[in-house]
Design an enzyme around this catalytic site. Structure first.
Site, PDB file in Angstrom:
ATOM      1  N   ASN A   1      27.674 -88.676 -69.064  1.00  0.00           N
ATOM      2  CA  ASN A   1      28.769 -87.811 -68.637  1.00  0.00           C
ATOM      3  C   ASN A   1      30.062 -88.617 -68.752  1.00  0.00           C
ATOM      4  O   ASN A   1      30.340 -89.463 -67.908  1.00  0.00           O
ATOM      5  CB  ASN A   1      28.527 -87.355 -67.184  1.00  0.00           C
ATOM      6  CG  ASN A   1      29.688 -86.562 -66.626  1.00  0.00           C
ATOM      7  OD1 ASN A   1      30.599 -86.171 -67.354  1.00  0.00           O
ATOM      8  ND2 ASN A   1      29.674 -86.326 -65.318  1.00  0.00           N
TER       9      ASN A   1
ATOM     10  N   GLU B   1      22.523 -85.793 -57.587  1.00  0.00           N
ATOM     11  CA  GLU B   1      23.611 -86.768 -57.574  1.00  0.00           C
ATOM     12  C   GLU B   1      24.250 -86.797 -56.186  1.00  0.00           C
ATOM     13  O   GLU B   1      25.143 -85.975 -55.885  1.00  0.00           O
ATOM     14  CB  GLU B   1      24.683 -86.381 -58.590  1.00  0.00           C
ATOM     15  CG  GLU B   1      24.195 -86.347 -60.021  1.00  0.00           C
ATOM     16  CD  GLU B   1      25.355 -86.546 -60.996  1.00  0.00           C
ATOM     17  OE1 GLU B   1      25.316 -87.522 -61.737  1.00  0.00           O
ATOM     18  OE2 GLU B   1      26.298 -85.742 -60.972  1.00  0.00           O
TER      19      GLU B   1
ATOM     20  N   GLY C   1      30.356 -92.910 -58.734  1.00  0.00           N
ATOM     21  CA  GLY C   1      31.557 -93.704 -59.000  1.00  0.00           C
ATOM     22  C   GLY C   1      31.866 -94.736 -57.938  1.00  0.00           C
ATOM     23  O   GLY C   1      32.964 -95.291 -57.906  1.00  0.00           O
TER      24      GLY C   1
ATOM     25  N   SER D   1      26.167 -94.009 -59.927  1.00  0.00           N
ATOM     26  CA  SER D   1      26.219 -95.471 -60.097  1.00  0.00           C
ATOM     27  C   SER D   1      24.976 -96.054 -60.770  1.00  0.00           C
ATOM     28  O   SER D   1      24.526 -97.144 -60.415  1.00  0.00           O
ATOM     29  CB  SER D   1      26.498 -96.154 -58.752  1.00  0.00           C
ATOM     30  OG  SER D   1      27.770 -95.760 -58.272  1.00  0.00           O
TER      31      SER D   1
HETATM   32  P1  PGA Z   1      28.738 -92.552 -62.118  1.00  0.00           P
HETATM   33  O1  PGA Z   1      28.860 -90.976 -62.296  1.00  0.00           O
HETATM   34  O2  PGA Z   1      27.568 -93.021 -62.928  1.00  0.00           O
HETATM   35  O3  PGA Z   1      30.036 -93.115 -62.598  1.00  0.00           O
HETATM   36  O4  PGA Z   1      28.503 -92.806 -60.649  1.00  0.00           O
HETATM   37  C1  PGA Z   1      27.736 -90.150 -62.386  1.00  0.00           C
HETATM   38  C2  PGA Z   1      28.142 -88.705 -62.526  1.00  0.00           C
HETATM   39  O5  PGA Z   1      29.168 -88.313 -61.943  1.00  0.00           O
HETATM   40  O6  PGA Z   1      27.485 -87.927 -63.223  1.00  0.00           O
END
Ligand code: PGA
Length: 247
Positions: free
Chosen positions: A9, A163, A169, A208
């Site tokens: 993503n 998620e 993030g 993450s």
């Molecule tokens: P991230 O995002 O891996 O940066 O935590 C995952 C997502 O929002 O699909």
């Protein structure tokens, strides 16, 4: 045996150069499905670059209607027409920042199914919900909303991404134990609803995910792959994550 999925993503990141770098240097594993979700601006280009390969592409978001006066939006049928195959729906950033309520997510899910794309339905609790022991209820509420809008078999042609909002993030992924518990709960929910083959449904973890934690997470029996944000912008990291799901 469920084939693992590794999905990227890119969010509001990426460029034509990144599309080309992925096309030339991304590994194309046989043991996993690789799905790429670039910005809508880059979707046609990336789809073209991977045309004829096993790598599928998708939109990060679509609107609830087929066409019309919706300045700034794209539709699921437009996505299907350029030969992209998937769409994310219900991502927590859409829910929190752009007002995608459960009702809107359900409408988007429906229009994605009608366009014969595969929806990747994102669900997950906030930190507050987790701390008040409402994580299970929050996720079930999100699932129920979609089930109410789509009376046919909801999960036969879709994928779920768990998620947790607090893990996205933040650099703080859910522990493998927490993720497994939530994935098992989701699978059990689908089994109880009878709304698709619970054993065949692929449930991805997102939040993450990095090359360093992917192997431990994928070892859990109900984790069938990943939706990767930040680490998916670096093709080497993404390749290493793909590598880690090989058993
Ligand atoms: P991230 O995002 O891996 O940066 O935590 C995952 C997502 O929002 O699909």
């Amino acid at each position: 045996m469920r084939k693992p999925v590794i999905a990227a993503n890119w969010k509001m990141n990426g460029s034509a150069e990144l599309c080309e770098r992925f096309a030339s240097t991304m590994v194309r594993p046989e043991y996993a499905d690789v799905w790429l979700f670039p910005s809508s601006l880059h979707l046609a280009k990336l789809t073209e670059l991977f045309r004829g390969s096993d790598v599928a592409t998708g939109a990060q978001n679509v609107w609830t209607d087929v066409s019309g006066a919706y300045t700034g939006e794209i539709s699921a049928s437009m996505v299907a027409r350029i030969h992209a195959e998937l769409a994310l729906v219900g991502h927590s950033e859409r829910r929190a920042t752009f007002g995608d309520s459960d009702a809107i997510v359900a409408k988007k899910f429906k229009i994605i199914m009608e366009a014969e794309l595969i929806p990747v339905l994102c669900v997950g609790e906030t930190l507050e919900e987790r701390e008040s022991e409402m994580a299970h209820l929050a996720v079930q509420r999100q699932l129920h909303a979609v089930e109410a809008a789509w009376d046919r078999s909801v999960y036969s042609h879709s994928v779920i991404a768990y998620e947790p909002v607090w893990a996205i993030g933040t650099g703080k992924a859910a522990t493998a134990a927490i993720a497994q518990e939530m994935h098992a709960l989701i699978r059990e929910h689908v089994r109880m609803q009878g709304s698709g083959d619970a054993d065949a449904l692929r449930i991805l973890y997102g939040g993450s995910v990095k090359p360093e934690n992917a192997r431990e997470l994928i070892a859990e029996s109900d984790i069938d792959g990943f939706l990767v944000g930040g680490a998916s912008l670096d093709v080497d990291d993404f390749n290493r994550i793909c590598e880690s799901v090989k058993n």
